[in-house]
Design an enzyme around this catalytic site. Sequence first.
Site, PDB file in Angstrom:
ATOM      1  CD  GLU A 151      31.262  45.971  29.860  1.00  0.00           C
ATOM      2  OE1 GLU A 151      30.338  46.416  29.141  1.00  0.00           O
ATOM      3  OE2 GLU A 151      32.394  45.663  29.418  1.00  0.00           O
ATOM      4  CD  GLU A 193      37.386  44.267  28.040  1.00  0.00           C
ATOM      5  OE1 GLU A 193      36.744  44.190  26.979  1.00  0.00           O
ATOM      6  OE2 GLU A 193      37.524  45.332  28.679  1.00  0.00           O
TER       7      GLU A 193
END
Length: 392
Positions: free
Chosen positions: A279, A284
């Site tokens: 990932e 974020e």
Amino acid sequence: MAPLPNQDGLKSALENTRGHTVKIFLKILPLRELTIWCTALLCAFLVACGGGGAGNASSANTPSPVITFALPNTASLTTGNTLSNPASSSISVSGAGAISYTSNNTSVATVDSSGVVTGIGSGTATISATQAAVSGINTQVTQTYLLTVISGDPNIAAGWTLDWSDEFNGTSLDTTVWNYDLGGGGWGNNELEYYQAQNAVVQNGYLTITAMQQAVGGSSYTSARIQTAQKKTFTYGRFEIMAKLPSTQGMWPAFWLLGATCNSFGLYGGTVAWPDCGEIDVMEMIGGGTGDYTTHGTIHYATGAPTSSYTNSAILGAAFHRYTIDWTPQGFTWYFDGVPYEARTTTAGMSVFQTPFFLVLNFAVGGAWPGNPDSTSVFPQTYVIDYVRHYH
């Protein structure tokens, strides 16, 4: 030579709050029509300056400076050998600009064409140089330039080639590229939202994902999550999103990539469990307090999850910002508005990052990392995306 980005995607190449850097063609008047799509952008423009003396200055005392334009937006004026005191010379720019000096025979004018050109199109700016000649008589040289804005993409200016983008200029999501992830159940992070397609709206050049306090499918909140699995994958390159983020406790917007071999939730066609499939988190944001100011970048793989962050001076929901990652065989570099804030080197045990990944855009509510909404949380909240782009 990098190709030009989709013209329709440049809603305002000069909108400072959207973080665009202006690229311009400049040409001495008389103005002639420019064929903007056929001219090389990475060469500096060397323009010989004409002009006449002011006051009683003779032509012999008139400086013969050269104005050099270096894209995207600076003009350097070399004053030449006729000056006795280069530091006493001055430059002014009408219609645009702020002025700064160097300590030698060159002065630098920053040509900010805001207000001169308000998008794709043309306008003029005049650069005037008043200089102290050897005789002590001031002379003035003025030139007027045509500025034609063709691109607001700083990555193109930096030499990257645009490979693919979604500028969200239509009226619905492009389902030849994107898939909807639907439902609730926590999504592996104890999240509280139920994902549904109607919370993702394409309109007026933006993709807007809205998180609402709404009871659906046993969840108290709704939002949206989209991804490109089995439709579009990438290996290496520069990935960028221009977005305005939400800002309240419990919000968790993200832009990330997931390995194409992932079998997460049985949705993506892979056979490898997370995190072994890999990932890459470009952005974020964990809303609430100082979290409203901070973006995080992380990579997840079988034996590690190194993370880093950048804290802005204003909340990230106050304006659009560019969130970027460079992914190469050698490693990763994260950027906020074009400024690098972290780099990671690929080492042994990270071979998963040499395989294809797909894109994910989602807006979670609550979960193990951000915590849940509380009495201070405000709904609805929006995650507004101007574009998603990939360069190589």
